[in-house]
Design an enzyme around this catalytic site. Structure first.
Site, short mmCIF file in Angstrom:
data_model
loop_
_atom_site.label_atom_id
_atom_site.label_comp_id
_atom_site.label_asym_id
_atom_site.label_seq_id
_atom_site.Cartn_x
_atom_site.Cartn_y
_atom_site.Cartn_z
N ASP A 119 0.83 -1.21 0.00
CA ASP A 119 0.00 0.00 0.00
C ASP A 119 0.87 1.26 0.00
O ASP A 119 2.08 1.20 0.26
CB ASP A 119 -0.89 -0.04 1.25
CG ASP A 119 -2.24 0.63 1.04
OD1 ASP A 119 -2.34 1.44 0.12
OD2 ASP A 119 -3.16 0.34 1.81
N ASP A 121 -10.66 1.64 -3.66
CA ASP A 121 -11.25 1.28 -2.37
C ASP A 121 -12.76 1.24 -2.46
O ASP A 121 -13.43 0.84 -1.51
CB ASP A 121 -10.84 2.30 -1.30
CG ASP A 121 -9.51 1.94 -0.66
OD1 ASP A 121 -9.01 0.83 -0.92
OD2 ASP A 121 -8.97 2.77 0.09
C1 DGJ Z 1 -5.97 1.59 1.75
C2 DGJ Z 1 -6.27 0.39 0.90
O1 DGJ Z 1 -6.69 0.78 -0.35
C3 DGJ Z 1 -7.29 -0.48 1.62
O2 DGJ Z 1 -7.66 -1.55 0.81
C4 DGJ Z 1 -6.71 -0.94 2.90
O3 DGJ Z 1 -5.63 -1.79 2.67
C5 DGJ Z 1 -6.28 0.26 3.74
N1 DGJ Z 1 -5.45 1.16 3.01
C6 DGJ Z 1 -5.54 -0.18 4.96
O4 DGJ Z 1 -5.08 0.87 5.69
#
Ligand code: DGJ
Length: 748
Positions: free
Chosen positions: A475, A541
């Site tokens: 991430d 997301d």
């Molecule tokens: C952002 C990501 O896009 C999510 O899927 C998740 O992993 C969160 N961060 C976790 O903090």
């Protein structure tokens, strides 16, 4: 290491009349004609449809036909935009190379072509025709002490890519401001299409006329960006998925970068791109070199053809994924930071029972990370939450034949962390006294500091050594503002990006087979450079299927379905609040690398049974989905979207019809299934999983197909005259399987 020099061809060291080299590269329906006239820098006389074998006279004709008349009140020779446009060739638009010496000189380079290499061999012939190949041009401005190694590759897929490396052969440092490559597109390219976006709404298309001026997409986020241009296209007016000539470029870089489309007053148009450099960050010392990123360029008849070159290129990567992309369960939307072994093992049991093949533990397992305010940078399993380490969960997962994946965010650091307290100088920031504004309560670790790099690499390595981890969800949750080394104040963005790549490369080299998913607050790091070292992107997301219909559709303009993380979430979307049926959620997720992001303990028996059926369908069809060609039907403004994947042999296909809104009239345009073989006969079977869409009013053909074992239909009907569209409520979908029944008829 001093850069390798291309041998100089003394007949081309010009500029002078006679030193002319012309090359025709062609592959997969694309021709690229490169023209070095009188030793000037290489220009493209043609990049587009295949021209066939030309011969020397034909090649000269293409180059000569591309020369414009000289207008009044302009430089006295015809202007050609070279791949690195410069004023000394009469180019009045954006220059390709900008920079200067400490005394202010060196800002208007006069590069000429010295040697040329074709696939590693010096080229001295005046005319050359070949298939896919690599051409390297040695450009030099001896007086100003600048050399450019310009590499142009036409790949077997017909995808073109170019990059340039600048060497300072002068006696003083050269401060590089910009190295942007540009490709000409013809005046027929009257319309532009690229993308905007934001968190949870990545890759939103935007169109405009290609007018005089510059459409400049600059990215200063230090990551590819949810609003990345993605692919910047220029095409014939109204170009669609299937029709209209289209030229598209993509700058393969995950840090600051730019894409541009520029038309100058002569009507010359170029598409270009390169890294966006911060002031003073690239200072090339005498003898040193800066290498820019690849600029990819794809041409085709329609957007599908442009996309398919990118797809075939990615599929040809050595490390490209197996087509059996594992059904994945990611625990994020199920538990967020609530890490509890009993709950997580229960989730693993439920996942295994459904046929899940990979289980990913998301954020919250390390250091003081109990919410998003602390702990980044301390990549040690939290004993508070995991008293016996991750072993018990990983064993539980792997004993159930699932692979284990782990979330990490290696480039980041929380101010509230052990590492930041011990080494505040390891945070990227403008000065020893100041830090950038926090974003999601976090800062960025300065990976250009060798000790900081070693810290995170060693902690990651230790995890990979200790545990059976098959994949990392990598991430990157903030933009990089004021990205400098604090002790010096010097911009560090360029080096930081390269260091992040190096970190991925080192971990993969030490752990062959390790997969990495590129995630960045959802889909803010989707580019071809990160994909040289990653195997999946998290598209967004936002898992709301209606939104994902659009985001997946356009993410696929660059990357094939098997690389797009596409999950089935719980009924009410966590990011939009919308409620959707399981059937539309699964229907929308199917054309991608399927996953689940849902607290399965909350799912009913009926939902689990339906989910299992969808997973079975995915497993049955993934071979086709991940080797076939993506086709998207042009249906104007219709909210009934039709897309499909067709096997390369065109004997099998899966199509999805999705209602992303309500039609203006009750009867919508006929469904035409692009890409199928019009001379074949196909058996069309509607695939119904779970409930039949409520309020579905099937036309007679669909009624019959539902009652019988599908319907045998001539390809010409499917492709050309089409089938009446069913009446569907919004946010519902139908799937159609098509299998060829006869051998293709001979073409009359
Ligand atoms: C952002 C990501 O896009 C999510 O899927 C998740 O992993 C969160 N961060 C976790 O903090």
């Amino acid at each position: 290491m001093s850069p390798r020099r291309i041998p100089v061809d003394s007949t081309v060291i010009a500029p002078r009349p006679g030193a002319t080299r012309r090359l025709h590269l062609h592959a997969a329906g694309v021709s690229v004609v490169l023209d070095v006239t009188d030793g000037r820098i290489p220009a493209i006389a043609h990049w587009g449809a295949e021209l066939g074998k030309l011969g020397p006279a034909g090649l000269d004709a293409v180059c000569e036909a591309a020369v414009d008349p000289v207008p009044h009140n302009a430089v006295d020779v015809p202007v050609r935009s070279g791949l690195l446009p410069q004023q000394s060739d009469g180019w009045i638009g954006r220059p390709g190379l900008s920079g200067s010496r400490p005394d202010g000189s060196g800002w208007v380079p006069r590069l000429v072509t010295g040697g040329i290499e074709l696939d590693g061999h010096p080229l001295s012939r005046a005319h050359t025709e070949t298939g896919a190949a690599t051409v390297r041009f040695a450009l030099a401005d001896e007086e100003q002490g600048l050399e450019v190694d310009l590499e142009v590759q036409l790949l077997p897929t017909g995808l073109l890519r170019l990059r340039a490396a600048l060497t300072n052969t002068g006696a003083t440092p050269y401060a590089l401001d910009e190295l942007t490559l540009a490709l000409p597109v013809p005046a027929e390219a009257e319309e532009l299409l690229d993308f905007a976006g934001r968190w949870t709404r990545e890759r939103t298309p935007q169109r405009r006329d290609f007018t005089v001026g510059t459409h400049l997409r600059e990215n200063r986020r230090g990551r590819t960006g949810a609003d990345a241009a993605h692919v910047l296209h220029a095409g014939q007016t109204g170009f669609g998925f299937r029709d209209g000539e289209v030229w598209g470029v993509h700058t393969a870089f995950s840090g600051n970068h730019r894409h541009l489309a520029e038309q100058i007053s002569t009507g010359h148009r170029v598409l270009g791109g390169g890294e966006l450099l911060l002031p003073g960050e690239v200072r090339i010392d005498p003898g040193a070199q800066y290498r820019g990123p690849w600029l990819y360029a794809s041409y085709g008849e329609g957007l599908d053809a442009v996309a398919s070159r990118f797809h075939r290129h990615l599929r040809a990567r050595e490390h490209h994924v197996d087509r059996r992309r594992p059904v994945t369960l990611n625990v994020w939307e199920a538990v967020y930071f609530d890490h509890d072994l009993a709950r997580l093992t229960d989730l693993a049991d439920r996942a295994a029972a459904l046929g899940v093949e990979r289980y990913v533990l998301d954020d919250g397992w390390f250091g003081s990370r109990r919410d998003d305010s602390s702990g980044l940078g301390d990549w040690v399993v939290s004993r508070e939450v995991w008293p016996d380490g991750l072993g018990p969960l990983i064993d539980h997962v792997t004993e159930r034949s699932m692979e284990f994946g782990l979330w990490v965010e290696p480039e980041m650091v929380s101010e509230d962390s052990e590492v930041a307290r011990a080494h505040p100088e390891w945070i990227l920031g403008p000065s020893p006294a100041a830090l950038p504004l926090e974003s999601r309560h976090q800062q960025v670790l300065n990976l250009t500091i060798p000790e900081a790099f070693a810290h995170v690499r060693d902690q990651m390595m230790a995890l990979l050594d200790e545990y059976d981890i098959g994949s990392l969800k990598w991430d990157h949750n903030r933009d990089l503002l004021e990205a400098a080394t604090r002790s010096t104040g010097r911009a560090a963005m360029h080096e930081q990006t390269l260091a992040a790549y190096r970190l991925m490369d080192e971990l993969r080299a030490a752990h062959p087979g390790l997969e990495i998913e590129s995630c960045s607050s959802g889909g803010a790091r989707v580019d071809l450079a990160v994909l040289e070292r990653t195997d999946r992107v998290w598209v967004s997301d936002c898992i709301d299927p209606l939104e994902r219909q659009q985001m997946n559709r356009w993410t696929a303009q660059l990357i094939p379905l098997e690389l797009m993380g596409s999950h089935i979430a719980s009924g009410r979307s966590h990011t939009t609040g919308r409620l959707h049926t399981l059937s539309f959620r699964a229907h929308s997720a199917l054309f991608g690398h399927l996953g689940i992001e849902w607290d399965l303990a909350e799912a009913s028996e009926e939902e689990l049974a339906e989910l299992r059926a969808w997973i079975d369908l995915y497993r049955e069809r993934r071979e086709l989905l991940f080797r076939g060609d993506l086709v998207r039907a042009d249906r104007g403004e219709s909210p009934l979207w039709l897309q499909g994947v067709i096997s390369p042999e065109r004997d099998e296909a899966l199509f999805s019809l999705s209602a992303v809104g309500r039609t203006a009239t009750s009867q919508d345009a006929h469904l035409r299934f692009p890409g199928l073989d019009p001379s074949a006969t196909y058996r069309l079977r509607p695939l119904l999983i779970g409930e039949r869409p409520s309020n579905l009013i099937p036309p007679p053909w669909l009624e019959r197909a539902l009652e019988e074992d599908g319907l045998a239909l001539p390809g010409a009907v499917l492709v050309r005259s089409g089938l009446t569209a069913p009446l569907l409520d919004p946010e519902q979908g139908l799937l159609f399987s098509l299998v060829r029944e006869t051998d293709p008829a001979p073409v009359p």
